[in-house]
Scaffold this active site. Structure first.
Site, PDB file in Angstrom:
ATOM      1  N   GLN A 203     -29.494  27.405  -6.246  1.00  0.00           N
ATOM      2  CA  GLN A 203     -28.742  26.742  -7.311  1.00  0.00           C
ATOM      3  C   GLN A 203     -27.320  27.290  -7.389  1.00  0.00           C
ATOM      4  O   GLN A 203     -27.055  28.276  -8.071  1.00  0.00           O
ATOM      5  CB  GLN A 203     -29.461  26.918  -8.653  1.00  0.00           C
ATOM      6  N   PHE A 204     -26.403  26.616  -6.699  1.00  0.00           N
ATOM      7  CA  PHE A 204     -25.017  27.077  -6.661  1.00  0.00           C
ATOM      8  C   PHE A 204     -24.362  27.062  -8.038  1.00  0.00           C
ATOM      9  O   PHE A 204     -23.412  27.800  -8.289  1.00  0.00           O
ATOM     10  CB  PHE A 204     -24.195  26.252  -5.661  1.00  0.00           C
ATOM     11  N   THR A 205     -24.869  26.259  -8.963  1.00  0.00           N
ATOM     12  CA  THR A 205     -24.248  26.167 -10.287  1.00  0.00           C
ATOM     13  C   THR A 205     -24.349  27.473 -11.074  1.00  0.00           C
ATOM     14  O   THR A 205     -23.611  27.660 -12.046  1.00  0.00           O
ATOM     15  CB  THR A 205     -24.846  25.009 -11.113  1.00  0.00           C
TER      16      THR A 205
END
Length: 150
Positions: free
Chosen positions: A79-81
């Site tokens: 999850q890059f966020t």
């Protein structure tokens, strides 16, 4: 590297209406990799995830057993966020998130090391880069945010 560790009684991930992975008792991990992260950060995160004592013992005394101790399962989601900066304005800034192919290499390394530590069948994951629908039942609730830079 930032990892959100959630103690769960069940978790699953669906992509395009298809069940990709599911687990029972264990952790659902949300894993964010930044441009500053190294193999050392990955190794440190694997040690933390596998060693953190978030489960009770047989007498129900809290914080006594690790995921490894209980033979629990892990569902890991890239999850890059998690790397978003929100200090200025109302729009998240993702410039510090690792770029696609490098993030995938590092995330795969994280999964490989976690599987070595916990067992191949104990670690499931989603689909890197896909739009995923994640479901879980958080037990406790217990949610820990681990950051290798803090």
């Amino acid at each position: 590297m930032r990892v959100v560790i959630q103690r769960v009684s069940q978790a699953s991930v669906v992509v395009e209406n298809k069940l990709i992975s599911s687990i029972k008792t264990g952790y659902m991990l949300l894993v964010g990799i930044s441009t500053e992260d190294t193999i050392a950060d990955i190794e440190k995160s694997v040690r933390k995830v596998s060693g953190l004592r978030l489960f009770p013992d047989d007498s129900n005394a809290q914080w006594k057993r690790s995921i490894k101790d209980i033979g629990g399962e892990v569902l890991s989601i890239s999850q890059f966020t998690l790397i978003a900066r929100t200090k200025k304005g109302t729009r998240p800034d993702f410039h510090e998130a690792q770029k696609g192919h490098l993030a995938l290499e590092m995330y795969d390394r994280f999964l490989d090391l976690l599987r070595q530590e916990l067992g191949e069948k104990q670690v499931q994951d989603g689909e890197f880069g896909a739009m995923m629908s994640c479901s879980l039942t958080n037990e406790g609730p217990v949610t820990i945010i681990y950051d290798t830079k803090e």
